[in-house]
Design a protein around this motif. Structure first.
Motif, PDB file in Angstrom:
ATOM      1  N   LYS A  53      34.577  58.372  38.709  1.00 13.22           N
ATOM      2  CA  LYS A  53      34.020  57.030  38.569  1.00 13.22           C
ATOM      3  C   LYS A  53      34.023  56.596  37.111  1.00 13.22           C
ATOM      4  CE  LYS A  53      31.159  56.441  42.618  1.00 13.22           C
ATOM      5  NZ  LYS A  53      29.827  56.130  43.138  1.00 13.22           N
ATOM      6  N   GLY A  54      34.404  55.350  36.905  1.00 16.43           N
ATOM      7  CA  GLY A  54      34.372  54.746  35.582  1.00 16.43           C
ATOM      8  C   GLY A  54      33.253  53.730  35.527  1.00 16.43           C
ATOM      9  N   ASP A  55      33.509  52.620  34.883  1.00 16.01           N
ATOM     10  CA  ASP A  55      32.516  51.567  34.724  1.00 16.01           C
ATOM     11  C   ASP A  55      32.519  50.630  35.928  1.00 16.01           C
ATOM     12  OD1 ASP A  55      31.882  52.511  32.142  1.00 16.01           O
ATOM     13  OD2 ASP A  55      33.529  51.358  31.272  1.00 16.01           O
ATOM     14  N   THR A  56      31.470  49.815  35.994  1.00 12.65           N
ATOM     15  CA  THR A  56      31.428  48.741  36.980  1.00 12.65           C
ATOM     16  C   THR A  56      31.666  47.424  36.245  1.00 12.65           C
ATOM     17  OG1 THR A  56      29.026  48.509  36.787  1.00 12.65           O
ATOM     18  CG2 THR A  56      29.848  49.972  38.528  1.00 12.65           C
ATOM     19  N   PHE A  57      32.192  46.438  36.970  1.00 15.26           N
ATOM     20  CA  PHE A  57      32.510  45.138  36.382  1.00 15.26           C
ATOM     21  C   PHE A  57      32.045  44.041  37.327  1.00 15.26           C
ATOM     22  CE2 PHE A  57      35.453  48.235  34.739  1.00 15.26           C
ATOM     23  CZ  PHE A  57      35.511  47.942  33.387  1.00 15.26           C
ATOM     24  N   PRO A  58      31.456  42.974  36.779  1.00 14.26           N
ATOM     25  CA  PRO A  58      30.955  41.898  37.637  1.00 14.26           C
ATOM     26  C   PRO A  58      32.095  41.061  38.236  1.00 14.26           C
ATOM     27  CG  PRO A  58      30.657  41.324  35.328  1.00 14.26           C
ATOM     28  CD  PRO A  58      31.187  42.732  35.364  1.00 14.26           C
ATOM     29  N   VAL A  59      31.922  40.725  39.491  1.00 13.68           N
ATOM     30  CA  VAL A  59      32.880  39.885  40.200  1.00 13.68           C
ATOM     31  C   VAL A  59      32.585  38.427  39.869  1.00 13.68           C
ATOM     32  CG1 VAL A  59      33.591  39.138  42.513  1.00 13.68           C
ATOM     33  CG2 VAL A  59      33.188  41.572  42.047  1.00 13.68           C
ATOM     34  N   ASP A  60      33.637  37.677  39.536  1.00 16.57           N
ATOM     35  CA  ASP A  60      33.493  36.253  39.220  1.00 16.57           C
ATOM     36  C   ASP A  60      33.589  35.380  40.460  1.00 16.57           C
ATOM     37  OD1 ASP A  60      33.285  36.491  36.342  1.00 16.57           O
ATOM     38  OD2 ASP A  60      35.400  37.020  36.351  1.00 16.57           O
ATOM     39  N   GLY A  61      34.210  35.876  41.504  1.00 16.24           N
ATOM     40  CA  GLY A  61      34.352  35.104  42.739  1.00 16.24           C
ATOM     41  C   GLY A  61      35.014  35.958  43.798  1.00 16.24           C
ATOM     42  N   THR A  62      34.871  35.567  45.042  1.00 18.00           N
ATOM     43  CA  THR A  62      35.507  36.304  46.131  1.00 18.00           C
ATOM     44  C   THR A  62      36.708  35.509  46.639  1.00 18.00           C
ATOM     45  OG1 THR A  62      34.190  35.311  47.896  1.00 18.00           O
ATOM     46  CG2 THR A  62      33.283  37.291  46.819  1.00 18.00           C
ATOM     47  N   VAL A  63      37.590  36.190  47.343  1.00 16.30           N
ATOM     48  CA  VAL A  63      38.791  35.530  47.857  1.00 16.30           C
ATOM     49  C   VAL A  63      38.445  34.389  48.812  1.00 16.30           C
ATOM     50  CG1 VAL A  63      40.398  37.433  47.498  1.00 16.30           C
ATOM     51  CG2 VAL A  63      39.078  37.325  49.616  1.00 16.30           C
ATOM     52  N   ASP A  64      37.250  34.442  49.397  1.00 18.68           N
ATOM     53  CA  ASP A  64      36.808  33.365  50.289  1.00 18.68           C
ATOM     54  C   ASP A  64      36.197  32.186  49.530  1.00 18.68           C
ATOM     55  OD1 ASP A  64      37.612  34.793  52.572  1.00 18.68           O
ATOM     56  OD2 ASP A  64      35.701  35.860  52.648  1.00 18.68           O
ATOM     57  N   GLN A  65      35.863  32.384  48.263  1.00 19.48           N
ATOM     58  CA  GLN A  65      35.225  31.334  47.463  1.00 19.48           C
ATOM     59  C   GLN A  65      36.193  30.601  46.548  1.00 19.48           C
ATOM     60  OE1 GLN A  65      32.518  33.883  45.328  1.00 19.48           O
ATOM     61  NE2 GLN A  65      30.794  33.379  46.666  1.00 19.48           N
ATOM     62  N   VAL A  66      37.329  31.209  46.262  1.00 16.46           N
ATOM     63  CA  VAL A  66      38.267  30.629  45.303  1.00 16.46           C
ATOM     64  C   VAL A  66      39.567  30.249  45.990  1.00 16.46           C
ATOM     65  CG1 VAL A  66      37.275  31.922  43.356  1.00 16.46           C
ATOM     66  CG2 VAL A  66      39.213  32.872  44.624  1.00 16.46           C
ATOM     67  N   SER A  67      40.415  29.559  45.252  1.00 11.20           N
ATOM     68  CA  SER A  67      41.713  29.134  45.755  1.00 11.20           C
ATOM     69  C   SER A  67      42.784  29.509  44.741  1.00 11.20           C
ATOM     70  CB  SER A  67      41.699  27.613  45.953  1.00 11.20           C
ATOM     71  OG  SER A  67      42.993  27.108  46.094  1.00 11.20           O
ATOM     72  N   VAL A  68      43.991  29.731  45.216  1.00 15.99           N
ATOM     73  CA  VAL A  68      45.123  29.972  44.318  1.00 15.99           C
ATOM     74  C   VAL A  68      45.239  28.823  43.324  1.00 15.99           C
ATOM     75  CG1 VAL A  68      47.648  30.141  44.247  1.00 15.99           C
ATOM     76  CG2 VAL A  68      46.347  31.432  45.962  1.00 15.99           C
ATOM     77  N   ASP A  69      44.880  27.617  43.749  1.00 22.10           N
ATOM     78  CA  ASP A  69      44.940  26.441  42.881  1.00 22.10           C
ATOM     79  C   ASP A  69      44.038  26.557  41.656  1.00 22.10           C
ATOM     80  OD1 ASP A  69      46.718  25.292  44.671  1.00 22.10           O
ATOM     81  OD2 ASP A  69      45.147  24.168  45.714  1.00 22.10           O
ATOM     82  N   ASP A  70      43.043  27.454  41.704  1.00 18.44           N
ATOM     83  CA  ASP A  70      42.117  27.649  40.587  1.00 18.44           C
ATOM     84  C   ASP A  70      42.731  28.471  39.454  1.00 18.44           C
ATOM     85  OD1 ASP A  70      40.154  26.377  42.142  1.00 18.44           O
ATOM     86  OD2 ASP A  70      39.386  28.283  42.926  1.00 18.44           O
ATOM     87  N   PHE A  71      43.929  29.048  39.689  1.00 16.12           N
ATOM     88  CA  PHE A  71      44.492  30.014  38.755  1.00 16.12           C
ATOM     89  C   PHE A  71      45.940  29.692  38.405  1.00 16.12           C
ATOM     90  CE2 PHE A  71      41.278  32.035  41.373  1.00 16.12           C
ATOM     91  CZ  PHE A  71      40.401  32.495  40.403  1.00 16.12           C
ATOM     92  N   ASP A  72      46.341  30.175  37.230  1.00  9.30           N
ATOM     93  CA  ASP A  72      47.715  29.996  36.762  1.00  9.30           C
ATOM     94  C   ASP A  72      48.575  31.215  37.047  1.00  9.30           C
ATOM     95  OD1 ASP A  72      47.476  27.353  35.357  1.00  9.30           O
ATOM     96  OD2 ASP A  72      45.867  28.478  34.377  1.00  9.30           O
ATOM     97  N   GLY A  73      47.968  32.335  37.425  1.00  2.00           N
ATOM     98  CA  GLY A  73      48.701  33.549  37.721  1.00  2.00           C
ATOM     99  C   GLY A  73      47.781  34.623  38.251  1.00  2.00           C
TER     100      GLY A  73
END
Length: 181
Positions: A53-73
């Motif tokens: 186990k390494g570190d934990t990282f906070p999730v910024d959004g879930t696949v159900d909350q975001v859209s591909v349109d929100d991102f450039d890659g």
């Protein structure tokens, strides 16, 4: 180079290889972009240093909350468990496939191509990966090669792939270049 661009890092709640998340994340930030951690569940993801186990990282959004349109890659870090879990999650596979449908750049390393195989987007693409994924990629129609980094522009989008953590320097540079174009 990535000024004003937002890049999704798709990771399962548990199992991502930490360095394959943190190094490309830093490269995106250093190039002026905004990385966002997207997962299948809210909260935090658990990263690993191979099997520990390494570190934990906070999730910024879930696949159900975001859209591909929100991102450039999109960046798909590896580790064995991360892409194995993602490929069983219909919403995660649909999210990854959406970047191909939209013609947006995707960067993938190590075992990460498993998610792309499930999305049926590797056929006819030149790629590399962790060696144990080579047969899976070939069976899915990809042209697998054993190279440090492969940039494939022969499809609907630019696809950057790499084999392992030792390739991260080349992977990060090629990923930033592709995400910035």
């Amino acid at each position: 180079m990535l000024q004003g661009k937002t890049v999704a890092f798709l990771i399962a709640p548990e199992g991502a290889e930490q360095v394959e998340l943190t190094e490309p994340w830093k490269a995106v930030q250093q190039a002026g972009g905004t990385p966002r951690l997207i997962s299948t569940k809210a909260g935090e993801i658990q990263a690993f240093h191979h099997l520990d186990k390494g570190d934990t990282f906070p999730v910024d959004g879930t696949v159900d909350q975001v859209s591909v349109d929100d991102f450039d890659g999109l960046v798909l870090p590896g580790g064995v468990a991360n892409p194995d879990r993602l490929r069983t999650q219909e919403a995660a596979v649909r999210f990854a496939k959406g970047f191909f449908d939209a013609g947006k750049p995707v960067a993938v390393i190590c075992h990460g191509p498993w998610t792309l195989i499930e999305a049926d987007v590797v056929r006819g693409r030149r790629m590399t990966s962790w060696p144990s994924v080579a047969t899976d990629l070939r069976n899915a129609g990809a042209d697998w090669v054993d190279e440090e980094v492969v940039v494939c522009t022969g499809g609907p989008n630019t696809l950057v792939s790499s084999r392992k953590p030792d390739d991260l320097k080349a992977f990060c540079q090629a990923a930033v270049d592709a995400l910035g174009s």
